[in-house]
Design a protein around this motif. Sequence first.
Motif, mmCIF file in Angstrom:
data_model
loop_
_atom_site.group_PDB
_atom_site.id
_atom_site.type_symbol
_atom_site.label_atom_id
_atom_site.label_comp_id
_atom_site.label_asym_id
_atom_site.label_seq_id
_atom_site.Cartn_x
_atom_site.Cartn_y
_atom_site.Cartn_z
ATOM 1 N N ASP A 268 0.808 -1.229 0.000
ATOM 2 C CA ASP A 268 0.000 0.000 0.000
ATOM 3 C C ASP A 268 0.835 1.271 0.000
ATOM 4 O OD1 ASP A 268 -2.396 -1.507 0.057
ATOM 5 O OD2 ASP A 268 -2.245 -1.693 2.228
ATOM 6 N N ALA A 269 2.092 1.172 -0.408
ATOM 7 C CA ALA A 269 2.930 2.372 -0.497
ATOM 8 C C ALA A 269 2.320 3.357 -1.479
ATOM 9 C CB ALA A 269 4.335 1.996 -0.948
ATOM 10 N N THR A 270 2.574 4.639 -1.250
ATOM 11 C CA THR A 270 2.072 5.691 -2.120
ATOM 12 C C THR A 270 3.230 6.410 -2.791
ATOM 13 O OG1 THR A 270 2.085 7.268 -0.286
ATOM 14 C CG2 THR A 270 0.031 6.065 -0.691
ATOM 15 N N PHE A 271 2.893 7.170 -3.827
ATOM 16 C CA PHE A 271 3.886 8.035 -4.466
ATOM 17 C C PHE A 271 3.217 9.351 -4.821
ATOM 18 C CE2 PHE A 271 1.807 6.781 -8.369
ATOM 19 C CZ PHE A 271 1.921 7.925 -9.166
ATOM 20 N N ALA A 272 4.060 10.356 -5.014
ATOM 21 C CA ALA A 272 3.579 11.636 -5.532
ATOM 22 C C ALA A 272 4.696 12.266 -6.344
ATOM 23 C CB ALA A 272 3.166 12.570 -4.394
ATOM 24 N N THR A 273 4.315 12.999 -7.397
ATOM 25 C CA THR A 273 5.295 13.678 -8.229
ATOM 26 C C THR A 273 4.665 14.923 -8.836
ATOM 27 O OG1 THR A 273 6.798 13.462 -10.114
ATOM 28 C CG2 THR A 273 4.734 12.231 -10.232
ATOM 29 N N PHE A 274 5.494 15.907 -9.137
ATOM 30 C CA PHE A 274 5.011 17.175 -9.699
ATOM 31 C C PHE A 274 4.611 17.043 -11.162
ATOM 32 C CE2 PHE A 274 9.475 16.838 -10.555
ATOM 33 C CZ PHE A 274 9.581 17.221 -11.879
ATOM 34 N N ARG B 219 0.721 27.593 -11.177
ATOM 35 C CA ARG B 219 0.381 27.614 -12.596
ATOM 36 C C ARG B 219 0.445 26.236 -13.242
ATOM 37 N NH1 ARG B 219 4.402 32.339 -14.340
ATOM 38 N NH2 ARG B 219 5.603 31.305 -12.680
ATOM 39 N N LYS B 220 0.927 25.243 -12.489
ATOM 40 C CA LYS B 220 1.006 23.886 -13.054
ATOM 41 C C LYS B 220 -0.364 23.223 -12.928
ATOM 42 C CE LYS B 220 3.987 19.888 -13.329
ATOM 43 N NZ LYS B 220 4.071 20.053 -14.782
ATOM 44 N N ARG B 221 -0.903 22.822 -14.068
ATOM 45 C CA ARG B 221 -2.300 22.385 -14.104
ATOM 46 C C ARG B 221 -2.529 21.065 -13.376
ATOM 47 N NH1 ARG B 221 -5.494 20.043 -18.318
ATOM 48 N NH2 ARG B 221 -3.627 19.949 -19.604
ATOM 49 N N GLU B 222 -1.643 20.085 -13.561
ATOM 50 C CA GLU B 222 -1.868 18.750 -13.003
ATOM 51 C C GLU B 222 -0.559 18.160 -12.472
ATOM 52 O OE1 GLU B 222 -5.474 16.912 -15.702
ATOM 53 O OE2 GLU B 222 -3.446 16.968 -16.565
ATOM 54 N N CYS B 223 -0.728 17.213 -11.551
ATOM 55 C CA CYS B 223 0.395 16.383 -11.098
ATOM 56 C C CYS B 223 -0.152 14.981 -10.830
ATOM 57 C CB CYS B 223 1.070 16.982 -9.865
ATOM 58 S SG CYS B 223 0.012 17.151 -8.416
ATOM 59 N N LEU B 224 0.747 14.049 -10.499
ATOM 60 C CA LEU B 224 0.354 12.653 -10.328
ATOM 61 C C LEU B 224 0.567 12.205 -8.883
ATOM 62 C CD1 LEU B 224 2.020 11.028 -13.482
ATOM 63 C CD2 LEU B 224 -0.343 11.836 -13.245
ATOM 64 N N ARG B 225 -0.302 11.323 -8.461
ATOM 65 C CA ARG B 225 -0.119 10.622 -7.193
ATOM 66 C C ARG B 225 -0.751 9.242 -7.333
ATOM 67 N NH1 ARG B 225 -3.959 14.380 -3.375
ATOM 68 N NH2 ARG B 225 -2.406 15.893 -4.119
ATOM 69 N N GLY B 226 -0.419 8.339 -6.427
ATOM 70 C CA GLY B 226 -0.986 7.008 -6.561
ATOM 71 C C GLY B 226 -0.579 6.083 -5.439
ATOM 72 N N VAL C 243 5.300 8.940 -17.841
ATOM 73 C CA VAL C 243 5.512 8.677 -16.417
ATOM 74 C C VAL C 243 4.298 7.959 -15.843
ATOM 75 C CG1 VAL C 243 5.845 9.745 -14.150
ATOM 76 C CG2 VAL C 243 7.076 10.636 -16.139
ATOM 77 N N ARG C 244 3.101 8.467 -16.164
ATOM 78 C CA ARG C 244 1.873 7.827 -15.680
ATOM 79 C C ARG C 244 1.790 6.382 -16.148
ATOM 80 N NH1 ARG C 244 -2.534 7.222 -18.502
ATOM 81 N NH2 ARG C 244 -1.970 8.903 -19.957
ATOM 82 N N ARG C 245 2.057 6.165 -17.421
ATOM 83 C CA ARG C 245 1.957 4.795 -17.957
ATOM 84 C C ARG C 245 3.026 3.883 -17.359
ATOM 85 N NH1 ARG C 245 0.901 8.061 -22.477
ATOM 86 N NH2 ARG C 245 3.087 7.946 -23.159
ATOM 87 N N GLY C 246 4.224 4.419 -17.155
ATOM 88 C CA GLY C 246 5.295 3.610 -16.585
ATOM 89 C C GLY C 246 4.999 3.185 -15.162
ATOM 90 N N LEU C 247 4.451 4.073 -14.362
ATOM 91 C CA LEU C 247 4.106 3.732 -12.986
ATOM 92 C C LEU C 247 2.941 2.746 -12.945
ATOM 93 C CD1 LEU C 247 4.534 7.291 -11.473
ATOM 94 C CD2 LEU C 247 5.793 5.260 -10.735
ATOM 95 N N GLN C 248 1.981 2.910 -13.837
ATOM 96 C CA GLN C 248 0.872 1.963 -13.903
ATOM 97 C C GLN C 248 1.368 0.571 -14.284
ATOM 98 O OE1 GLN C 248 -1.593 4.105 -16.714
ATOM 99 N NE2 GLN C 248 -3.006 4.814 -15.111
ATOM 100 N N ALA C 249 2.278 0.526 -15.231
ATOM 101 C CA ALA C 249 2.807 -0.768 -15.668
ATOM 102 C C ALA C 249 3.602 -1.461 -14.565
ATOM 103 C CB ALA C 249 3.688 -0.577 -16.906
ATOM 104 N N SER C 250 4.087 -0.682 -13.597
ATOM 105 C CA SER C 250 4.883 -1.252 -12.505
ATOM 106 C C SER C 250 4.041 -1.624 -11.295
ATOM 107 C CB SER C 250 5.968 -0.251 -12.088
ATOM 108 O OG SER C 250 6.871 -0.039 -13.151
ATOM 109 N N GLY C 251 2.728 -1.434 -11.375
ATOM 110 C CA GLY C 251 1.858 -1.901 -10.305
ATOM 111 C C GLY C 251 1.192 -0.824 -9.485
ATOM 112 N N PHE C 252 1.356 0.444 -9.861
ATOM 113 C CA PHE C 252 0.723 1.535 -9.120
ATOM 114 C C PHE C 252 -0.613 1.923 -9.750
ATOM 115 C CE2 PHE C 252 5.141 2.188 -7.827
ATOM 116 C CZ PHE C 252 4.999 2.486 -6.474
#
Length: 671
Positions: A203-209, A234-241, A215-224
């Motif tokens: 259940d580890a989490t991650f976050a990135t700017f 001003r940055k519209r979106e970032c990722l977490r999971g 990046v999203r696809r790579g993290l999904q492919a690794s199990g996140f």
Amino acid sequence: MNRENEPWTPVTPARLDWTDNGDPLSEIFGDVYYSGEDGAAESRHVFLDGNRLGERLMEARGPTFGVGETGFGTGLNFLLTWQLWRQLGPQRPRLHYLSVEKFPLQRDDLTRALSNWPELAPLVTQLLQHWPDLLPGQHRLVFEDGQVILDLWWEDVGAALPDIASRGPTIDAWFLDGFAPARNDAMWQPALYTAIAQASRDDATFATFTAAGHVRRGLQASGFKVEKVPGFGRKRECLRGQLETRPAPSPAQLTPWDLSKASAAPTPQPRTAIIIGAGLAGCTTAAALAQRGIQVSLLDSGPLAGEASGNDQGILYTRLSRRHSVLTDFALQSFTFAAAMYRSMFALGLLREGDDGALCGSFHQHRNAEDLAVLRKRLQALPQLAAVLEPDAAVSHLGVKPSEPGYWFPRSGWLRPPGVCAALANHPNITLTEHCGALSLARDDQHWVATSVQGAVTKAEVAIICTGVATHQFAGLEWLPLQSIRGQTSLVPENPAVTALTAGFCHEGYIAPARQGRHCIGATFNLKDDDRDVRDADHLHNLRRLAAALPEWRDAIYAIDVGTLEGRVGFRCASPDYLPIAGPVPDFDAFLHNYAGLRKNARQVIPDHGSYMRDLYVNTAHGSRGLSSAPLTAQVLASMVCREAVPLSRELQRALAPARFLIRDLARNRI
């Protein structure tokens, strides 16, 4: 990460430019370290809130919460995490923060970059006090009496993350904070996402700017499981999971004899431990476990520091070399950790300057002119570590002119090992029992049981043997190739006729500044000599070596009547490769069965984990360098026992492991 025989050089530091607002920019990557709008607010939004860090710290399942980071940069994320941890109160877990950085900031740049946040000033001051030199490798920094640990890996992330992941899951939350993928794509590769997932606890989490699609696809492919959320400013979106499925371990590239199946299991931290041997190895290990809340029974057949750790004075020693080797790399990393630990102990009043020691620096003679010429230039980038000095230049540091040039180590000095041991053992979680006589150790269903000759019984979940040359007397450790080396020190009265010594001095022997009117000098080095009596001939040997190293003192030294000198005989414990022996104890017969194939083909990869005695470890063979090496091996063992990230590369961890001798002998068909 095998650097064996590569040229030894400092790490390349970050090259910075500065904005008009005083914010740092990377010249190497052409990118900012943090938002110019509000760097602290950005870090809290993206990384702390993105990992729900406050909530998850308070709900932590175990006693330690691990944070992993790619790109330490200015350390702002760490400082904000530390600040948050402080605000959570006594129910919080220990914080273990591990960060990988290829281009670390130099101290002056770090100071300038962090000056923008005066509210963090108390934490910044501590970080700067502990900030490591540009020394390649791993650096463990300890804060809050061991409740906050910062592991800094001055490494390329592509090598470091797979190394960390290869030893099992230790991280609960990830801060993926490399420079933007478009500017530093090496930190945003599929292999790294896999390593991140493999190193993650359930259940580890991650976050990135970043919100980059690859990046999203790579993290999904690794199990996140990955989600896009609003970014900062001003940055519209970032990722977490959050981790849903941990990838299988990567195929073994080398035989994983240093790992056991049990070491990767999510077992709870033990509550009790037995440590046999109350010298430097035992006391540093006891202190490391006690800081983690483990109740330690520290047992010794005789008095505290009664054997090899009983000398009146010792020098904090290390070694330099033009090329990497496991011996050099471990010596330097353990030296820097030990120096920082003793500095903290003096600052806290646990050690008394002048009585228990002094970090007054030390000068180490070295005769190889080619070594000195090469390292003179390389050490210019490492002023905290060492500098090459000619004899005339050494006088201002040493107080006397040596006969040869050498290395000046400003953070070294001398210590009284019994005083160090007493300070370390004085902890509410440590119960010291001296004069137990011969001790035996056996396993029942759930515990290790230590029994003294008087019949006293001590039970604990974990046992660690730290008994020097007596280690092989315990069942299951008879095979360890330990060497006993007799050493005699001499106590020489302070002499007003010679210049006062102001620092430690290592030549073929050593001398420390006077303590209570006497210098401790030595020591002899005698293999296969078990004589415990102090010998005049050995006093003379110690004096002659000192006279050769300090010609100005020759007449005064030769005027000393050796028959009036006091001294002490101790027996150093050393290994054949002169590295300490620290790690889990193999189950001898099962281990040989696991890797019997190495007798026929030493180069084959046998993808099986080793067989080890349950919860039994050893920490020994520190030779004459226990002051330098024991504190870091203690951290290694405590990290293993508590299932934390280990503060060494796997290459160095394997180089210390007791099982290395069985693997070598199998490869040479000797067993």
